[in-house]
Design a protein around this motif. Structure first.
Motif, PDB file in Angstrom:
ATOM      1  N   ASN A   3       0.825  -1.191   0.000  1.00  0.00           N
ATOM      2  CA  ASN A   3       0.000   0.000   0.000  1.00  0.00           C
ATOM      3  C   ASN A   3       0.871   1.258   0.000  1.00  0.00           C
ATOM      4  O   ASN A   3       0.681   2.160   0.810  1.00  0.00           O
ATOM      5  CB  ASN A   3      -0.936  -0.025   1.204  1.00  0.00           C
ATOM      6  N   LYS A   4       1.852   1.305  -0.895  1.00  0.00           N
ATOM      7  CA  LYS A   4       2.680   2.501  -1.043  1.00  0.00           C
ATOM      8  C   LYS A   4       3.301   2.510  -2.437  1.00  0.00           C
ATOM      9  O   LYS A   4       3.411   1.475  -3.091  1.00  0.00           O
ATOM     10  CB  LYS A   4       3.752   2.584   0.033  1.00  0.00           C
ATOM     11  N   HIS A   5       3.691   3.681  -2.863  1.00  0.00           N
ATOM     12  CA  HIS A   5       4.381   3.836  -4.139  1.00  0.00           C
ATOM     13  C   HIS A   5       5.877   3.633  -3.912  1.00  0.00           C
ATOM     14  O   HIS A   5       6.413   4.018  -2.875  1.00  0.00           O
ATOM     15  CB  HIS A   5       4.166   5.236  -4.715  1.00  0.00           C
ATOM     16  N   ILE A   6       6.537   3.037  -4.883  1.00  0.00           N
ATOM     17  CA  ILE A   6       7.990   2.916  -4.861  1.00  0.00           C
ATOM     18  C   ILE A   6       8.502   3.762  -6.022  1.00  0.00           C
ATOM     19  O   ILE A   6       8.451   3.348  -7.180  1.00  0.00           O
ATOM     20  CB  ILE A   6       8.435   1.451  -5.004  1.00  0.00           C
ATOM     21  N   LEU A   7       8.954   4.976  -5.695  1.00  0.00           N
ATOM     22  CA  LEU A   7       9.370   5.911  -6.727  1.00  0.00           C
ATOM     23  C   LEU A   7      10.786   5.604  -7.191  1.00  0.00           C
ATOM     24  O   LEU A   7      11.667   5.276  -6.392  1.00  0.00           O
ATOM     25  CB  LEU A   7       9.280   7.349  -6.223  1.00  0.00           C
ATOM     26  N   SER A   8      10.972   5.731  -8.491  1.00  0.00           N
ATOM     27  CA  SER A   8      12.268   5.439  -9.091  1.00  0.00           C
ATOM     28  C   SER A   8      12.364   6.165 -10.428  1.00  0.00           C
ATOM     29  O   SER A   8      11.383   6.256 -11.166  1.00  0.00           O
ATOM     30  CB  SER A   8      12.392   3.926  -9.314  1.00  0.00           C
ATOM     31  N   LEU A   9      13.551   6.677 -10.730  1.00  0.00           N
ATOM     32  CA  LEU A   9      13.812   7.313 -12.014  1.00  0.00           C
ATOM     33  C   LEU A   9      15.025   6.680 -12.653  1.00  0.00           C
ATOM     34  O   LEU A   9      15.933   6.200 -11.965  1.00  0.00           O
ATOM     35  CB  LEU A   9      14.088   8.816 -11.842  1.00  0.00           C
ATOM     36  N   ASP A  10      15.053   6.712 -13.965  1.00  0.00           N
ATOM     37  CA  ASP A  10      16.238   6.344 -14.730  1.00  0.00           C
ATOM     38  C   ASP A  10      16.631   7.580 -15.515  1.00  0.00           C
ATOM     39  O   ASP A  10      15.776   8.204 -16.161  1.00  0.00           O
ATOM     40  CB  ASP A  10      15.931   5.170 -15.666  1.00  0.00           C
ATOM     41  N   ILE A  11      17.886   7.954 -15.441  1.00  0.00           N
ATOM     42  CA  ILE A  11      18.384   9.127 -16.149  1.00  0.00           C
ATOM     43  C   ILE A  11      19.509   8.635 -17.060  1.00  0.00           C
ATOM     44  O   ILE A  11      20.676   8.605 -16.673  1.00  0.00           O
ATOM     45  CB  ILE A  11      18.883  10.206 -15.167  1.00  0.00           C
ATOM     46  N   PRO A  12      19.141   8.193 -18.268  1.00  0.00           N
ATOM     47  CA  PRO A  12      20.150   7.612 -19.149  1.00  0.00           C
ATOM     48  C   PRO A  12      21.116   8.662 -19.693  1.00  0.00           C
ATOM     49  O   PRO A  12      20.717   9.798 -19.970  1.00  0.00           O
ATOM     50  CB  PRO A  12      19.341   6.974 -20.277  1.00  0.00           C
ATOM     51  N   ASP A  24      10.452   7.720 -15.859  1.00  0.00           N
ATOM     52  CA  ASP A  24       9.803   7.283 -14.622  1.00  0.00           C
ATOM     53  C   ASP A  24       9.745   5.758 -14.617  1.00  0.00           C
ATOM     54  O   ASP A  24       9.061   5.147 -15.426  1.00  0.00           O
ATOM     55  CB  ASP A  24       8.389   7.867 -14.537  1.00  0.00           C
ATOM     56  N   THR A  25      10.494   5.143 -13.716  1.00  0.00           N
ATOM     57  CA  THR A  25      10.519   3.684 -13.582  1.00  0.00           C
ATOM     58  C   THR A  25       9.881   3.253 -12.255  1.00  0.00           C
ATOM     59  O   THR A  25      10.174   2.181 -11.738  1.00  0.00           O
ATOM     60  CB  THR A  25      11.963   3.155 -13.677  1.00  0.00           C
ATOM     61  N   SER A  26       9.007   4.091 -11.736  1.00  0.00           N
ATOM     62  CA  SER A  26       8.356   3.842 -10.448  1.00  0.00           C
ATOM     63  C   SER A  26       7.371   2.684 -10.535  1.00  0.00           C
ATOM     64  O   SER A  26       6.839   2.376 -11.595  1.00  0.00           O
ATOM     65  CB  SER A  26       7.605   5.087  -9.990  1.00  0.00           C
ATOM     66  N   VAL A  27       7.143   2.080  -9.377  1.00  0.00           N
ATOM     67  CA  VAL A  27       6.085   1.078  -9.220  1.00  0.00           C
ATOM     68  C   VAL A  27       5.029   1.741  -8.340  1.00  0.00           C
ATOM     69  O   VAL A  27       5.300   2.081  -7.190  1.00  0.00           O
ATOM     70  CB  VAL A  27       6.622  -0.213  -8.570  1.00  0.00           C
ATOM     71  N   VAL A  55       5.199  12.948 -16.262  1.00  0.00           N
ATOM     72  CA  VAL A  55       4.167  12.033 -16.737  1.00  0.00           C
ATOM     73  C   VAL A  55       4.372  10.691 -16.041  1.00  0.00           C
ATOM     74  O   VAL A  55       5.447  10.094 -16.129  1.00  0.00           O
ATOM     75  CB  VAL A  55       4.249  11.859 -18.269  1.00  0.00           C
ATOM     76  N   GLN A  56       3.334  10.225 -15.358  1.00  0.00           N
ATOM     77  CA  GLN A  56       3.432   8.959 -14.636  1.00  0.00           C
ATOM     78  C   GLN A  56       3.745   7.828 -15.601  1.00  0.00           C
ATOM     79  O   GLN A  56       3.064   7.628 -16.593  1.00  0.00           O
ATOM     80  CB  GLN A  56       2.114   8.667 -13.913  1.00  0.00           C
ATOM     81  N   GLY A  57       4.822   7.089 -15.321  1.00  0.00           N
ATOM     82  CA  GLY A  57       5.211   5.945 -16.132  1.00  0.00           C
ATOM     83  C   GLY A  57       5.793   6.307 -17.475  1.00  0.00           C
ATOM     84  O   GLY A  57       6.061   5.430 -18.287  1.00  0.00           O
ATOM     85  N   GLY A  58       6.052   7.570 -17.716  1.00  0.00           N
ATOM     86  CA  GLY A  58       6.564   8.003 -19.014  1.00  0.00           C
ATOM     87  C   GLY A  58       7.945   8.592 -18.916  1.00  0.00           C
ATOM     88  O   GLY A  58       8.644   8.439 -17.924  1.00  0.00           O
ATOM     89  N   GLU A  59       8.311   9.292 -19.973  1.00  0.00           N
ATOM     90  CA  GLU A  59       9.610   9.947 -19.973  1.00  0.00           C
ATOM     91  C   GLU A  59       9.429  11.435 -20.205  1.00  0.00           C
ATOM     92  O   GLU A  59       8.471  11.865 -20.838  1.00  0.00           O
ATOM     93  CB  GLU A  59      10.548   9.335 -21.012  1.00  0.00           C
ATOM     94  N   THR A  60      10.347  12.181 -19.656  1.00  0.00           N
ATOM     95  CA  THR A  60      10.340  13.623 -19.795  1.00  0.00           C
ATOM     96  C   THR A  60      11.645  14.021 -20.456  1.00  0.00           C
ATOM     97  O   THR A  60      12.720  13.637 -19.995  1.00  0.00           O
ATOM     98  CB  THR A  60      10.211  14.297 -18.414  1.00  0.00           C
ATOM     99  N   LEU A  61      11.532  14.755 -21.562  1.00  0.00           N
ATOM    100  CA  LEU A  61      12.699  15.278 -22.251  1.00  0.00           C
ATOM    101  C   LEU A  61      12.849  16.744 -21.889  1.00  0.00           C
ATOM    102  O   LEU A  61      11.932  17.534 -22.095  1.00  0.00           O
ATOM    103  CB  LEU A  61      12.556  15.115 -23.764  1.00  0.00           C
ATOM    104  N   LEU A  62      13.982  17.081 -21.345  1.00  0.00           N
ATOM    105  CA  LEU A  62      14.224  18.435 -20.869  1.00  0.00           C
ATOM    106  C   LEU A  62      15.253  19.119 -21.757  1.00  0.00           C
ATOM    107  O   LEU A  62      16.242  18.501 -22.166  1.00  0.00           O
ATOM    108  CB  LEU A  62      14.707  18.393 -19.428  1.00  0.00           C
ATOM    109  N   THR A  63      15.010  20.388 -22.029  1.00  0.00           N
ATOM    110  CA  THR A  63      15.906  21.194 -22.855  1.00  0.00           C
ATOM    111  C   THR A  63      16.342  22.416 -22.064  1.00  0.00           C
ATOM    112  O   THR A  63      15.848  22.671 -20.956  1.00  0.00           O
ATOM    113  CB  THR A  63      15.189  21.645 -24.137  1.00  0.00           C
ATOM    114  N   VAL A 100      11.830  10.778  -4.184  1.00  0.00           N
ATOM    115  CA  VAL A 100      13.136  10.175  -4.372  1.00  0.00           C
ATOM    116  C   VAL A 100      14.028  11.267  -4.966  1.00  0.00           C
ATOM    117  O   VAL A 100      13.545  12.133  -5.706  1.00  0.00           O
ATOM    118  CB  VAL A 100      13.051   8.917  -5.283  1.00  0.00           C
ATOM    119  N   GLU A 101      15.308  11.257  -4.603  1.00  0.00           N
ATOM    120  CA  GLU A 101      16.212  12.302  -5.077  1.00  0.00           C
ATOM    121  C   GLU A 101      17.515  11.680  -5.551  1.00  0.00           C
ATOM    122  O   GLU A 101      18.036  10.761  -4.915  1.00  0.00           O
ATOM    123  CB  GLU A 101      16.479  13.312  -3.962  1.00  0.00           C
ATOM    124  N   TYR A 102      18.014  12.199  -6.651  1.00  0.00           N
ATOM    125  CA  TYR A 102      19.238  11.684  -7.259  1.00  0.00           C
ATOM    126  C   TYR A 102      20.218  12.820  -7.507  1.00  0.00           C
ATOM    127  O   TYR A 102      19.814  13.921  -7.861  1.00  0.00           O
ATOM    128  CB  TYR A 102      18.946  11.037  -8.620  1.00  0.00           C
TER     129      TYR A 102
END
Length: 182
Positions: A3-12, A24-27, A55-63, A100-102
């Motif tokens: 009953n909780k979110h497991i937040l995770s990001l991938d920054i390739p 966003d690689t969260s569960v 975006v939940q479960g998506g990717e964000t492209l930043l410029t 979560v912080e990276y």
């Protein structure tokens, strides 16, 4: 599911000087709503983070424009993003408790220099002569140092040591670049 979110990001890592990609690689718990997904990014050299909707479960492209580095001509040109430590924080409501912080070391400019030097090394389909072998050994060492800088910052949480390694490797890449300048 718990009953909780497991937040995770991938920054390739990327070789594109103009884009930072965050995935966003969260569960997410099926029992809890996902509200206010927020991505905060502190860009190297800045003192205030930029807030972007994730975006939940998506990717964000930043410029440079979305990170407020470039403030004009965003539809006609893109500025490069700087190398350095990006502090990336992802949260959902309640955002002060679920986050979560990276620390992410962007080495895109350095890697572009690294590959450009390879373009100028005289290689063929056989064992290289000693001068070229020496250049390859030097490049391997510098690549390992860049990897070491990322490890010190992203895994060991030692920003000062990581940046010292990065700055040394970058200075050596600059010296090698000048060796091959036309």
């Amino acid at each position: 599911m718990a009953n909780k979110h497991i937040l995770s990001l991938d920054i390739p890592d990327t070789l594109n000087l103009n884009v930072l990609r965050v995935v966003d690689t969260s569960v997410y718990s099926t029992e809890l709503a996902v509200a206010c997904p927020t991505l905060q990014i502190l860009v190297p050299g800045f003192t205030e983070p930029v807030t972007v909707t994730m975006v939940q479960g998506g990717e964000t492209l930043l410029t440079a424009c979305s990170l407020n580095i470039q403030l004009t001509d965003c539809t006609t040109q893109q500025s490069s993003l700087p190398d350095g430590i990006y502090v990336i924080r992802y949260s959902v409501a309640p955002n002060d408790k679920v986050f979560v912080e990276y620390n992410y070391l962007r080495i895109t400019s350095a890697m572009n220099k690294y590959y450009k030097i390879f373009c100028d090394v005289n290689l063929s389909g056989c064992e290289p002569l000693q001068p070229e072998r020496d250049k390859l050994n030097r490049l391997r060492l510098l690549r390992s140092m860049l990897d070491g800088a990322k490890a010190k910052i992203e895994f060991c949480h030692n920003a000062d040591q990581g940046m010292a390694i990065y700055n040394y490797a970058l200075a050596q890449l600059d010296k090698l670049s000048c060796t091959y300048c036309n």
